[in-house]
Design a protein around this motif. Structure first.
Motif, PDB file in Angstrom:
ATOM      1  N   LYS A 208      51.430   7.717  68.324  1.00 39.77           N
ATOM      2  CA  LYS A 208      50.060   8.123  68.013  1.00 39.77           C
ATOM      3  C   LYS A 208      49.776   9.526  68.532  1.00 39.77           C
ATOM      4  O   LYS A 208      49.164  10.358  67.852  1.00 39.77           O
ATOM      5  CB  LYS A 208      49.070   7.135  68.614  1.00 39.77           C
ATOM      6  CG  LYS A 208      47.631   7.432  68.224  1.00 39.77           C
ATOM      7  CD  LYS A 208      46.669   6.377  68.749  1.00 39.77           C
ATOM      8  CE  LYS A 208      45.238   6.702  68.324  1.00 39.77           C
ATOM      9  NZ  LYS A 208      44.271   5.703  68.847  1.00 39.77           N
ATOM     10  N   LYS A 209      50.232   9.825  69.727  1.00 36.26           N
ATOM     11  CA  LYS A 209      50.002  11.143  70.316  1.00 36.26           C
ATOM     12  C   LYS A 209      50.700  12.233  69.493  1.00 36.26           C
ATOM     13  O   LYS A 209      50.137  13.303  69.243  1.00 36.26           O
ATOM     14  CB  LYS A 209      50.529  11.153  71.755  1.00 36.26           C
ATOM     15  CG  LYS A 209      50.201  12.445  72.512  1.00 36.26           C
ATOM     16  CD  LYS A 209      50.859  12.475  73.882  1.00 36.26           C
ATOM     17  CE  LYS A 209      50.290  11.391  74.796  1.00 36.26           C
ATOM     18  NZ  LYS A 209      50.859  11.506  76.170  1.00 36.26           N
ATOM     19  N   ILE A 210      51.910  11.927  69.021  1.00 32.71           N
ATOM     20  CA  ILE A 210      52.665  12.907  68.227  1.00 32.71           C
ATOM     21  C   ILE A 210      52.008  13.128  66.865  1.00 32.71           C
ATOM     22  O   ILE A 210      51.894  14.265  66.384  1.00 32.71           O
ATOM     23  CB  ILE A 210      54.132  12.440  68.058  1.00 32.71           C
ATOM     24  CG1 ILE A 210      54.833  12.390  69.420  1.00 32.71           C
ATOM     25  CG2 ILE A 210      54.883  13.358  67.099  1.00 32.71           C
ATOM     26  CD1 ILE A 210      56.205  11.752  69.392  1.00 32.71           C
ATOM     27  N   ILE A 211      51.549  12.029  66.255  1.00 27.98           N
ATOM     28  CA  ILE A 211      50.878  12.145  64.954  1.00 27.98           C
ATOM     29  C   ILE A 211      49.605  12.973  65.090  1.00 27.98           C
ATOM     30  O   ILE A 211      49.315  13.835  64.249  1.00 27.98           O
ATOM     31  CB  ILE A 211      50.572  10.750  64.383  1.00 27.98           C
ATOM     32  CG1 ILE A 211      51.876  10.089  63.904  1.00 27.98           C
ATOM     33  CG2 ILE A 211      49.561  10.833  63.242  1.00 27.98           C
ATOM     34  CD1 ILE A 211      51.712   8.677  63.394  1.00 27.98           C
ATOM     35  N   ASN A 212      48.859  12.744  66.138  1.00 28.57           N
ATOM     36  CA  ASN A 212      47.644  13.538  66.365  1.00 28.57           C
ATOM     37  C   ASN A 212      47.972  15.016  66.549  1.00 28.57           C
ATOM     38  O   ASN A 212      47.249  15.893  66.057  1.00 28.57           O
ATOM     39  CB  ASN A 212      46.885  13.009  67.580  1.00 28.57           C
ATOM     40  CG  ASN A 212      46.257  11.654  67.331  1.00 28.57           C
ATOM     41  OD1 ASN A 212      46.054  11.264  66.191  1.00 28.57           O
ATOM     42  ND2 ASN A 212      45.953  10.929  68.398  1.00 28.57           N
TER      43      ASN A 212
ATOM     44  N   GLY B 136      57.952  16.659  68.681  1.00 33.86           N
ATOM     45  CA  GLY B 136      58.363  15.435  69.358  1.00 33.86           C
ATOM     46  C   GLY B 136      57.745  15.362  70.742  1.00 33.86           C
ATOM     47  O   GLY B 136      56.944  16.222  71.123  1.00 33.86           O
ATOM     48  N   PRO B 137      58.094  14.343  71.525  1.00 36.99           N
ATOM     49  CA  PRO B 137      57.488  14.189  72.865  1.00 36.99           C
ATOM     50  C   PRO B 137      57.763  15.383  73.782  1.00 36.99           C
ATOM     51  O   PRO B 137      56.888  15.792  74.548  1.00 36.99           O
ATOM     52  CB  PRO B 137      58.131  12.900  73.384  1.00 36.99           C
ATOM     53  CG  PRO B 137      59.338  12.669  72.525  1.00 36.99           C
ATOM     54  CD  PRO B 137      59.027  13.250  71.201  1.00 36.99           C
TER      55      PRO B 137
ATOM     56  N   GLN C 106      53.987  26.110  52.423  1.00 38.36           N
ATOM     57  CA  GLN C 106      54.719  27.125  53.181  1.00 38.36           C
ATOM     58  C   GLN C 106      55.296  26.560  54.477  1.00 38.36           C
ATOM     59  O   GLN C 106      56.351  26.999  54.934  1.00 38.36           O
ATOM     60  CB  GLN C 106      53.782  28.295  53.511  1.00 38.36           C
ATOM     61  CG  GLN C 106      53.306  29.056  52.278  1.00 38.36           C
ATOM     62  CD  GLN C 106      52.253  30.091  52.599  1.00 38.36           C
ATOM     63  OE1 GLN C 106      51.337  29.826  53.383  1.00 38.36           O
ATOM     64  NE2 GLN C 106      52.357  31.268  51.988  1.00 38.36           N
ATOM     65  N   VAL C 107      54.586  25.599  55.050  1.00 38.41           N
ATOM     66  CA  VAL C 107      55.019  24.997  56.316  1.00 38.41           C
ATOM     67  C   VAL C 107      54.891  23.480  56.209  1.00 38.41           C
ATOM     68  O   VAL C 107      53.830  22.971  55.852  1.00 38.41           O
ATOM     69  CB  VAL C 107      54.166  25.494  57.498  1.00 38.41           C
ATOM     70  CG1 VAL C 107      54.636  24.855  58.808  1.00 38.41           C
ATOM     71  CG2 VAL C 107      54.209  27.011  57.602  1.00 38.41           C
ATOM     72  N   ILE C 108      55.967  22.770  56.497  1.00 33.00           N
ATOM     73  CA  ILE C 108      55.906  21.308  56.554  1.00 33.00           C
ATOM     74  C   ILE C 108      56.061  20.885  58.019  1.00 33.00           C
ATOM     75  O   ILE C 108      56.959  21.351  58.723  1.00 33.00           O
ATOM     76  CB  ILE C 108      56.998  20.649  55.673  1.00 33.00           C
ATOM     77  CG1 ILE C 108      56.787  19.140  55.624  1.00 33.00           C
ATOM     78  CG2 ILE C 108      58.403  21.005  56.133  1.00 33.00           C
ATOM     79  CD1 ILE C 108      55.574  18.705  54.863  1.00 33.00           C
ATOM     80  N   VAL C 109      55.158  20.056  58.471  1.00 38.83           N
ATOM     81  CA  VAL C 109      55.177  19.585  59.859  1.00 38.83           C
ATOM     82  C   VAL C 109      55.699  18.146  59.871  1.00 38.83           C
ATOM     83  O   VAL C 109      55.135  17.268  59.210  1.00 38.83           O
ATOM     84  CB  VAL C 109      53.768  19.655  60.491  1.00 38.83           C
ATOM     85  CG1 VAL C 109      53.802  19.142  61.926  1.00 38.83           C
ATOM     86  CG2 VAL C 109      53.234  21.085  60.437  1.00 38.83           C
ATOM     87  N   VAL C 110      56.764  17.922  60.611  1.00 41.39           N
ATOM     88  CA  VAL C 110      57.411  16.603  60.671  1.00 41.39           C
ATOM     89  C   VAL C 110      57.328  16.065  62.090  1.00 41.39           C
ATOM     90  O   VAL C 110      57.706  16.754  63.045  1.00 41.39           O
ATOM     91  CB  VAL C 110      58.889  16.680  60.220  1.00 41.39           C
ATOM     92  CG1 VAL C 110      59.550  15.316  60.330  1.00 41.39           C
ATOM     93  CG2 VAL C 110      58.984  17.227  58.799  1.00 41.39           C
ATOM     94  N   HIS C 111      56.837  14.848  62.224  1.00 37.79           N
ATOM     95  CA  HIS C 111      56.777  14.255  63.568  1.00 37.79           C
ATOM     96  C   HIS C 111      58.104  13.567  63.899  1.00 37.79           C
ATOM     97  O   HIS C 111      58.759  12.987  63.033  1.00 37.79           O
ATOM     98  CB  HIS C 111      55.601  13.289  63.690  1.00 37.79           C
ATOM     99  CG  HIS C 111      55.789  11.964  63.015  1.00 37.79           C
ATOM    100  ND1 HIS C 111      56.117  11.830  61.687  1.00 37.79           N
ATOM    101  CD2 HIS C 111      55.690  10.700  63.503  1.00 37.79           C
ATOM    102  CE1 HIS C 111      56.202  10.562  61.370  1.00 37.79           C
ATOM    103  NE2 HIS C 111      55.958   9.841  62.464  1.00 37.79           N
ATOM    104  N   VAL C 112      58.492  13.679  65.156  1.00 39.14           N
ATOM    105  CA  VAL C 112      59.720  13.051  65.644  1.00 39.14           C
ATOM    106  C   VAL C 112      59.293  11.984  66.646  1.00 39.14           C
ATOM    107  O   VAL C 112      59.128  12.255  67.846  1.00 39.14           O
ATOM    108  CB  VAL C 112      60.655  14.086  66.307  1.00 39.14           C
ATOM    109  CG1 VAL C 112      61.966  13.412  66.736  1.00 39.14           C
ATOM    110  CG2 VAL C 112      60.921  15.254  65.361  1.00 39.14           C
TER     111      VAL C 112
END
Length: 1127
Positions: free
Chosen positions: A945-949, A994-995, A932-938
């Protein structure tokens, strides 16, 4: 008696009544009492009370017990009911196979079928299968195994691609050679197993190391024809099974999964079926053809002295990868072959359970898999009937509310004693009786099915005590079965000891040199009427093997040095219903892999010759920690992978057909297949189907609809019994005429629908008014062969569907169910798929062949101007009842039942894709989307590393709240590529982090349906996301309805009708409701895009002013009807 004086017979006693007549008279008095007779009333009620309280002790003299050879009849004030004797006529100890068949039939597990080797699985058996399926599905989902569905058919080219593998199944393969009266250009096989079906598509789906691991599972039916002496569940021509197929980058990963799956199979048997099994490895001779090695869980049946191949987990090595060119590009840019596994268990599990636990009273079911765990039986007495019935209702409610599966048998035309034996025969784990004394004492009496133990339970402690008793029964059944199995084990060290133990039907543990020629020699020497001895497995838990021990098969002094111990037992017949994959002994498998595959400090010698499961698992898990494992998702040393464009190159408005195919392919819904008109359903599509099933199944179970499984095949006699019905399907019927190289004695059809499959059985199951209503449903595959222009989901040669078949005593009941089911179909489309539909009645010309009337939900595709019959609910009337003699007796008179049938199929998925999809790809409603929800890191510079966490934390928060969320953290694709990728797959909501989002403690959410973006504070994440998903679901329905309604045109003349038809409209027109007029409309509008036809006459009818005439005939109009072209 009187003394006669007639010469030669003088002095003989001659009776005026025989002993048999005396016994019949006594039996008649016992079985047919007259409670209204003052001389019998008190004795009758006293007898009923005593029988209920002491049934096990006085069963031999009770009213419900018949004399051998005589029928027992119990008459009630409400009418008569024939109570047949429920005792088995065969003993487990004396005549095992006849006993087994009788237990299954009397326990209502199976029904024999007119195609040899095929059996109907009745609801009692399907309930067990569904519980195993539920457990196993949840466990493999934790392992990231995804559902799929591959076609039933296999082309000869695919089948012959791996001759070594298929050679073992060659004689069992059945061939379709005809459709209707026409021969196929090339015969097509029905899968005996799915390696050759699935692996050509693996080679297309796997390209790089990030495509691995690939883990798929399907629940399907399999056909293996050539066999003698079919045994229900154990050896049948068609059976249901689960089969998993996986591919990995490294052998270590594959080996680890082999043991993980094997442990799940052990749990199925031991924790659910309460059957002890041995985990071990198959010999080279017994391993799966074409595989590297096979592991198995093996059961043993002490009464038969036979082992049973319970389930298998195979390492296929790289053999199939070589044959089907399944390769991937590793992190260094080099091509490598995948390592594959396959694993399966089947409905054979049910047969093993029955053989293991059941006794001479019938089935004995473990509580974890029994459809009913507790049965309550009221014991009425004089005027206490209502009070006792109410007490049963209250007890059932308390138990059900606590999660216990409980029911009450409140039938008034059976005695309590008969009910006791009936439910004993069906194996219900716990029986509770409630009579006047129980109510007075505020206690109930519970009786365990496994050992007959009786316990009095205070009503206040009912739930807790029953839960404890069910747990105790489950464990006790396993303990007893294990004790019996262990008592059958004999350790032999010489040939003479081996032969002696074999004759005693023992499970033999013997030292063995592990050589194939020796195994062949043993099979040859022990061959007899009951089959040869063979290896079952080499157990992982190996006893100590003293150095220098030898095996002696010739009674000579010289022998061969041993390498391991082996379990052996008698086994008869051809390969069974499980997937046999090889594990060519641990030692050989590891040696074959080469030293570069296993690079650990563990001593492989210890592993090879002491394959303790814990030791082996720790070894594999340690291997998995190697830093160079090829399944690691990390940035390639060669940089970012080249990104391919994901945009569709065709438009929904310009070229709908091409657009539709591209949307399904790009959205990873289907795969094309080398048998025309058949398609692979990938996990993205099967996830939608499973979610619809999760809605529909509980709803029909609330209506007391029971699961069943009828055979795939139909005999020609059954098919021709209803010629008017089958005539509409005649060109679409596929015919099997061969098995292996041999022609069948008579061709056998593959079901196009199941009326002619099921209704001969209905006539056996329905005898009396109390047998009604009968409500059954099955989730199966159906084949309809002859057509042109196949369209995925909409029109295919094989498709999945749900089909319900019900029978009632009255037309009112049948009519009510027709509408009740139709409303469920409306909900399915509108509430889950967000597709607006019209509920209505089909015309006489379009109704179900042989039925009384047909109702349907009709969808409409504005872009093509075509209607789609979304689902149908038919009232069959009494037509099929007359044809198949489905009747019941009420008050001494015979009456025909009223029948319904109803179905929806995977066509629903195609309708959803057509209605909602756009030029970016699929658009999925949240209620059915697998994600239902896909989370994509930018990522940005050093903030990765901070964004992935943050992404991981976001997914966890959403998942913990019940939202289906995942993250895409692949580093070899850009955020933009990922956005397009998930848009093409139709995920309802995308979250970007994203940041800047981290700095503001927020996320950016983007809707798939309309592209709207919104920033959401992390503190409001769950609530806002849930609201957005609800809004998307409703908005998709509203938009689709608006488009559908904008396509509706009301026409009253022929010219208006033709104009609207050319504009691809959904036409609502007044009609005289005559079949000849409908035929004329179809003829006049026939063209390249098809004829216009009636879709349905809506239940919600607009006003029809007096004097309104039919748009086509000019006759007085009777009804408003939707018309249009359709799929």
């Amino acid at each position: 008696m009187r003394l006669t004086q007639d010469g030669a017979r003088s002095g003989w006693l001659e009776t005026t009544i025989t002993v048999k007549q005396i016994l019949i008279g006594i039996q008649d008095l016992l079985d047919s009492p007259n409670p209204a007779d003052p001389t019998q009333t008190e004795g009758f009620h006293l007898f009923i009370q005593l029988e209920a309280e002491e049934c096990p002790d006085i069963a031999k003299s009770s009213m419900s017990q018949k004399f051998i050879g005589f029928n027992s009849v119990f008459v009630t004030a409400e009418g008569s009911k024939n109570e047949t004797g429920l005792c088995l006529t065969n003993s487990k100890d004396c005549n095992f196979m006849e006993w087994y068949f009788e237990v299954l039939r009397n326990g209502e597990m199976i029904e024999d079928y007119d195609v040899s080797g095929c059996y109907t699985l009745r609801p009692w058996a399907m309930g067990i299968w569904e519980r195993m399926q539920e457990f196993f599905n949840l466990e493999i989902e934790k392992m990231d195994v995804e559902p799929c569905n591959f076609p039933l058919f296999v082309s000869n080219d695919a089948l012959q691609k791996h001759k070594d593998h298929i050679e073992r199944f060659a004689s069992e393969v059945v061939w379709v050679t005809k459709s209707g009266d026409s021969g196929l250009e090339v015969p097509i096989a029905i899968r005996p197993t799915s390696e050759t079906v699935m692996y050509p598509s693996f080679s297309k789906r796997i390209r790089g190391h990030r495509d691995l691991p690939l883990k798929l599972n399907q629940w399907v039916n399999v056909v293996r024809w050539e066999l003698s002496d079919p045994i229900p569940f154990i050896r049948t021509r068609e059976f249901s099974w689960q089969e998993g197929h996986t591919a990995f980058a490294t052998k270590v990963e594959a080996d680890t999964e082999v043991l993980e799956i094997l442990e799940l199979y052990r749990r199925v048997y031991e924790e659910y079926l309460a059957v002890p099994v041995l985990k071990g490895e198959k010999s080279e001779m017994e391993k799966f053809a074409g595989g590297l090695y096979t592991t198995t869980v093996a059961a043993f049946i002490p009464h038969a002295g036979r082992g049973v191949h319970g389930a298998t987990s195979h390492s296929l090595g790289q053999n199939f990868a070589e044959v089907f060119d399944i390769k991937f590009e590793d992190e260094n840019g080099e091509k490598a072959k995948v390592w594959q596994n396959s694993w399966a268990y089947s409905t054979r599990t049910i047969g093993v359970m029955v053989m293991c636990h059941s006794d001479d009273k019938g089935l004995v079911l473990p509580p974890k898999v029994s459809e009913i765990q507790v049965i309550l039986v009221p014991v009425p007495y004089k005027d206490d009937v209502k009070e006792i019935t109410d007490a049963c209702y209250a007890a059932v409610k308390s138990l059900c509310d606590s999660g216990i599966r409980a029911e009450a048998d409140l039938r008034e035309d059976y005695s309590p004693g008969w009910k006791y034996r009936h439910w004993e025969m069906k194996g219900v784990p716990l029986r509770i009786k409630i009579g006047p004394k129980n109510i007075a004492n505020n206690k109930v009496r519970a009786v365990r099915r496994d050992n007959g133990e009786k316990v009095c339970i205070a009503m206040a402690d009912l739930v807790d005590t029953v839960k404890d008793m069910l747990d105790t029964i489950q464990q006790s059944m396993f303990d007893v079965a294990k004790q019996k199995r262990d008592a059958s084990v004999v350790v032999t060290k010489t040939w003479d000891e081996f032969i002696e133990a074999l004759g005693q039907k023992k499970l033999i543990l013997a030292p063995w040199c592990d050589e194939e020629e020796v195994e062949k020699e043993v099979k040859t020497k022990t061959k007899g009427e009951t089959g040869s001895a063979k290896t079952l497995c080499s157990p992982f838990d190996q006893p100590e093997l003293p150095e220098g021990m030898h095996v002696n098969l010739t009674n000579k002094d010289e022998g061969k040095q041993l390498s391991r111990l082996i379990w052996q037992t008698v086994r008869v017949g051809p390969p069974d219903g499980q997937v046999h994959v090889g594990y060519g002994r641990l030692s050989r498998a590891r040696d074959a892999a080469g030293p570069s595959t296993i690079n650990l400090t563990l001593k492989t010698k210890d592993l090879l010759f002491n394959p303790n499961p814990a030791h082996l698992l720790s070894f594999l898990l340690e291997a998995k920690k190697m830093p160079a494992t090829k399944s690691t998702v990390a940035k390639s040393s060669k940089g970012r992978k080249k990104e391919t464009g994901l945009r569709l190159r065709c438009s929904k408005d310009v070229n709908f057909g091409e657009w539709y195919s591209k949307v399904l392919i790009n959205g990873e819904m289907i795969g094309y297949y080398d048998v025309s008109g058949c398609y692979i359903l990938w996990p993205w599509a099967m996830g939608i189907w499973n979610r619809m099933k999760k809605f529909f199944d509980p709803e029909i179970k609330k209506m007391n609809v029971k699961p069943c499984r009828f055979p795939l095949f139909v005999s020609n006699d059954a098919l021709q019994k209803e010629k008017d019905h089958i005539e509409g399907f005649a060109p679409e019927v596929a015919w099997v005429t061969r098995s292996g190289e041999s022609n069948l004695e008579a061709p056998i059809a593959i079901r196009p629908t199941s009326e002619t499959v099921m209704y001969p059985t209905f006539s056996k199951w329905i005898r009396r008014r109390s047998d009604l209503p009968l409500k059954l449903n099955q989730w199966v595959n159906v084949v309809r062969w002859e057509f042109s222009n196949p369209t995925p989901f909409i029109r295919s040669r094989e498709f999945l569907w749900q089909e319900g078949h019900t029978a009632f005593a009255t037309k009112d009941e049948a009519d009510a169910e027709v509408l009740e089911i139709l409303e469920l179909y409306r909900r399915l489309y509108e509430e889950y798929l967000a597709v607006p539909v019209v509920k209505g009645k089909k015309s006489e010309m379009e109704k179900f062949a042989g039925g009384l009337y047909t109702t349907s939900v009709e969808a409409f595709i504005p872009n093509t101007g075509r209607g789609v019959q979304g689902a149908t609910s038919h009232c069959l009337g009494q037509n099929f009842a007359k044809m198949f003699d489905i009747s019941f007796e009420e008050k001494g008179e015979k009456a025909m039942v009223w029948q319904n049938s109803w179905a929806f199929s995977t066509r629903t998925i195609g309708v959803m894709a057509m209605v909602h999809g756009d030029d970016k790809g699929l658009v999925l409603p949240p209620k059915v989307s697998k994600v239902q929800v896909i989370v994509v890191h930018v990522p940005y510079k050093d903030d990765v590393k901070k964004i992935i966490n943050a992404c991981s934390a976001c997914v966890k928060t959403l998942c913990d709240s019940g939202i289906l969320a995942e993250s895409d953290l692949r580093e070899n694709y850009s955020p933009g590529w990922k956005f397009s990728h998930w848009e093409s797959k139709g995920v309802p909501l995308r979250i970007e982090i994203g940041p800047n989002d981290i700095a503001k403690n927020q996320v950016c959410a983007v809707r798939r349906d309309n592209g709207a973006k919104v920033n959401i504070p992390m503190t409001e994440l769950v609530g806002r996301v849930k609201d957005m998903l609800d809004t998307i679901q409703q908005s998709m329905f509203d938009v689709a309805k608006q488009k559908r309604d904008a396509s509706v045109v009301v026409t009253k003349t022929w010219d208006e009708f033709i104009e609207a038809l050319g504009q691809k409209k959904l036409i609502l027109a007044p009609w005289c409701d005559e079949e000849e007029v409908e035929k004329e409309v179809k003829t006049k509008t026939k063209g390249e895009t098809g004829s216009a036809k009636t879709l349905c006459s809506p239940f919600d009818q607009p006003e029809l002013p007096e004097g309104t005439i039919c748009f086509a005939s000019g006759k007085p109009a009777k009804i408003w009807t939707y018309w249009g072209r359709s799929y």
